[in-house]
Scaffold this active site. Structure first.
Site, PDB file in Angstrom:
ATOM      1  N   TYR A   1       0.828  -1.202   0.000  1.00  0.00           N
ATOM      2  CA  TYR A   1       0.000   0.000   0.000  1.00  0.00           C
ATOM      3  C   TYR A   1       0.865   1.255   0.000  1.00  0.00           C
ATOM      4  CZ  TYR A   1      -3.349   3.553   1.431  1.00  0.00           C
ATOM      5  OH  TYR A   1      -4.111   4.696   1.482  1.00  0.00           O
TER       6      TYR A   1
ATOM      7  N   LYS B   1       1.023   4.408  -2.815  1.00  0.00           N
ATOM      8  CA  LYS B   1       0.805   5.824  -2.525  1.00  0.00           C
ATOM      9  C   LYS B   1       2.059   6.655  -2.777  1.00  0.00           C
ATOM     10  CE  LYS B   1      -3.540   5.726  -1.645  1.00  0.00           C
ATOM     11  NZ  LYS B   1      -4.488   6.401  -2.564  1.00  0.00           N
TER      12      LYS B   1
END
Length: 265
Positions: A167, A171
């Protein structure tokens, strides 16, 4: 209260496309843009929630055009490619503001335990879709000399933590892509903004933990988290600055949140 000393941009009549609008930040953002008199196209995977939001907005703001609802999984590249024609047929030939909000985290596996399916889903949703939507709507913004691209990132694009390798990587990619996009469009009137929230209490953690409410609740223990409306307000702030002002990124944390290696945001 409006200031007589500094005038924000009036967005009445602007066309706004929001992905991931069925809940959380996307839904709160749709309410704020409707309040400002914008014409909305709201996208999400759950068509029944899109229709529910549409009906609520029509009831609250009867003078505005009914929002266009588009059932869309942003992993579907073919559907994204067809989106401009779909919006044009529904009465929105141009998009003035693109809010790339759809995104998710799956699990808290370590880097050596990541599962391929989860990696692919996060990359396709968080990164590939953002890139493709910008490539789909950006050229016409440039041709028209008007547009604002808003990519919803995360503090995970600035910090990294245990259990967030995939994750955080997505990002960080969103932040890098946003900065590069801003460089590519320098010298044009197109503005490009990242919004990087810390802990926001939405369905995000529920999705991350496969719908386990108790695990999701533990994320926010002893924390007063941000809420979706806080982030929607930041999006509105960035897009209502005068056209010569470009907000590059807004990084926000809950007041009593610290950056700890085990926090998920």
């Amino acid at each position: 209260m409006a200031s007589s000393l500094y005038q924000p941009l009036d967005l009445r009549g602007c066309c706004v496309l929001i992905t991931g609008a069925t809940a959380g930040i996307g839904r709160a953002t749709a309410w704020r843009y409707a309040e400002l008199g914008c014409k909305l196209a709201i996208c999400g995977r759950r068509s029944e929630l899109l229709e529910e939001l549409k009906n609520q907005l029509v009831e609250k703001f009867p003078g505005l055009p009914a929002p266009i609802t588009v059932a869309l999984d942003v992993q579907d590249c073919d559907k994204i490619a067809k989106l401009p024609d779909q919006l044009k047929d529904a009465g929105m030939p141009d998009v003035d503001i693109l809010v790339n909000n759809a995104g998710l985290a799956l699990g808290v596996a370590s880097a050596i335990e990541n599962e391929l399916a989860n990696i692919q889903t996060m990359l396709a949703t968080n990164v590939q879709a953002v890139m493709l939507l910008v490539a789909t709507f950006g050229p016409k913004m440039k041709d028209r000399g008007q547009g604002h691209i808003v990519n919803i990132s995360s503090v995970a694009g600035h910090e990294c933590y245990v259990g967030g390798s995939a994750y955080c990587a997505t990002k960080h990619a969103v932040n890098a892509f946003t900065i590069a996009t801003r460089h590519d469009l320098a010298g044009t009137p197109i503005r490009v903004t990242a919004i990087s929230p810390g802990m926001v209490e939405t369905d995000f953690s529920k999705v991350r933990f496969g719908g386990d409410d108790s695990k999701a609740a533990k994320v926010y223990e002893n924390i007063v988290p941000l809420v979706a409306e806080d982030i929607a307000d930041q999006i509105i702030y960035a897009t209502t600055r005068p056209r010569h002002v470009q907000i590059a990124d807004i990084i926000s944390y809950a007041t009593n949140q610290v950056v700890r290696s085990h926090q998920y945001s």
